[in-house]
Design an enzyme around this catalytic site. Sequence first.
Site, PDB file in Angstrom:
ATOM      1  N   CYS A 102       0.822  -1.219   0.000  1.00 60.33           N
ATOM      2  CA  CYS A 102       0.000   0.000   0.000  1.00 60.33           C
ATOM      3  C   CYS A 102       0.852   1.263   0.000  1.00 60.33           C
ATOM      4  CB  CYS A 102      -0.951  -0.012   1.179  1.00 60.33           C
ATOM      5  SG  CYS A 102      -0.149   0.029   2.796  1.00 60.33           S
TER       6      CYS A 102
ATOM      7  N   ARG B  37      -5.648   3.960  -6.628  1.00 58.90           N
ATOM      8  CA  ARG B  37      -6.353   4.660  -5.541  1.00 58.90           C
ATOM      9  C   ARG B  37      -7.237   5.750  -6.137  1.00 58.90           C
ATOM     10  NH1 ARG B  37      -4.241   4.780  -0.417  1.00 58.90           N
ATOM     11  NH2 ARG B  37      -6.230   5.780   0.048  1.00 58.90           N
TER      12      ARG B  37
HETATM   13  N1  NVA Z   1      -0.702   0.269   8.207  1.00 61.75           N
HETATM   14  C1  NVA Z   1      -0.261   1.541   7.717  1.00 61.75           C
HETATM   15  C2  NVA Z   1      -0.890   1.841   6.399  1.00 61.75           C
HETATM   16  C3  NVA Z   1      -0.468   3.145   5.790  1.00 61.75           C
HETATM   17  C4  NVA Z   1      -1.162   3.449   4.505  1.00 61.75           C
HETATM   18  C5  NVA Z   1      -0.602   2.608   8.742  1.00 61.75           C
HETATM   19  O1  NVA Z   1      -1.716   2.568   9.291  1.00 61.75           O
HETATM   20  O2  NVA Z   1       0.226   3.478   8.994  1.00 61.75           O
HETATM   21  N1   CP Z   2      -1.431   3.908   1.143  1.00 57.44           N
HETATM   22  C1   CP Z   2      -1.824   5.060   1.697  1.00 57.44           C
HETATM   23  O1   CP Z   2      -2.922   5.187   2.238  1.00 57.44           O
HETATM   24  O2   CP Z   2      -0.909   6.062   1.582  1.00 57.44           O
HETATM   25  P1   CP Z   2      -0.939   7.461   2.329  1.00 57.44           P
HETATM   26  O3   CP Z   2      -0.718   7.185   3.798  1.00 57.44           O
HETATM   27  O4   CP Z   2       0.188   8.232   1.710  1.00 57.44           O
HETATM   28  O5   CP Z   2      -2.256   8.120   2.104  1.00 57.44           O
END
Ligand code: NVA
Ligand code: CP
Length: 304
Positions: free
Chosen positions: A260, A288
């Site tokens: 992600c 996204r």
């Molecule tokens: N597991 C991560 C995802 C970031 C897109 C977080 O919550 O920081």
């Molecule tokens: N993957 C994701 O949600 O990235 P950001 O934290 O940059 O929005």
Amino acid sequence: MKHLLKMLDLSKEEIIEILNLADQLKYENKNGIEHHLLKGKTLGMIFQKASTRTRVSFETGMYQLGGNPLFLSSNDLQIGRGEPVQDTARVLSRYIDGIMIRTFEQKEVEDLAKFGSIPVINGLTDFCHPCQVLADLMTIREFKGRLEGLKMGYIGDGNNMANSLIVGCLKVGMSVSIACPADYQPDKQVLDFAKEYGDKFFMTDKPIEAAKDCDVLFTDVWTSMGEEAETEKRKIAFEGYQINDEIMAIAKPDAMVQHCLPAHREEEITEKVFEAHADEIFEEAENRLHAQKAVMVLCMKDKD
Ligand code: NVA
Ligand code: CP
């Protein structure tokens, strides 16, 4: 669809409807076909955590749909000074047409939807990340041509990403195999849901077992936003929970890799595997935009 609060709320048919619309919007976007489906609408975007992809893709997506995105940092809102979410929800409902929120507690998102009268879209909580997983499913279908019957393997923290991936993949007919340390398992609500899928769901603490014969492998950071104080402890707990050559050799030879982002090279994924699968990972990031535009249209467009 009124809101997007979590994958658990969506039916398989609703997920496929979002993915089909996302594909159509991506095609139109690539071919310069204007789609001002949300002309005159305003989306408020509340961020209580950092973001690159979510912020920029929602903001750009709203412009491309002919609407207005309004960035609302919690540092500047009264919500950051303790104004109750039920009051914020009722006030914002009188000004704008939809809310996207990134925050800590899932309850805050559910309460916004409960007390407000406009659509609420979850841009990540500690519990889940549905927008990301819709983009992930879109990307898998784009690369593999189907979802049904594929096997997804997840290696790492049983966090928001794991929770949403388990639910999303099982709902669309994939099997799911996950490896996480015993103290970092997915949410109980998600594990209870997964149990209903019998042998389509497998959980272990050994990455090598989870990767076996997978069509797509996922991982995520060892330390999520809000958990920074545990970084060193987590580095020890997650040692070996990494997508690397050894893991790739156990998955199917044509296995995809998804992340992600942001990624921490040499922690949850090696630089080598990351770069070998960069096309898939950055297509995932691009998706996204398209998946969220589909969600906004389905939630916010005036019903005929
Ligand atoms: N597991 C991560 C995802 C970031 C897109 C977080 O919550 O920081
Ligand atoms: N993957 C994701 O949600 O990235 P950001 O934290 O940059 O929005």
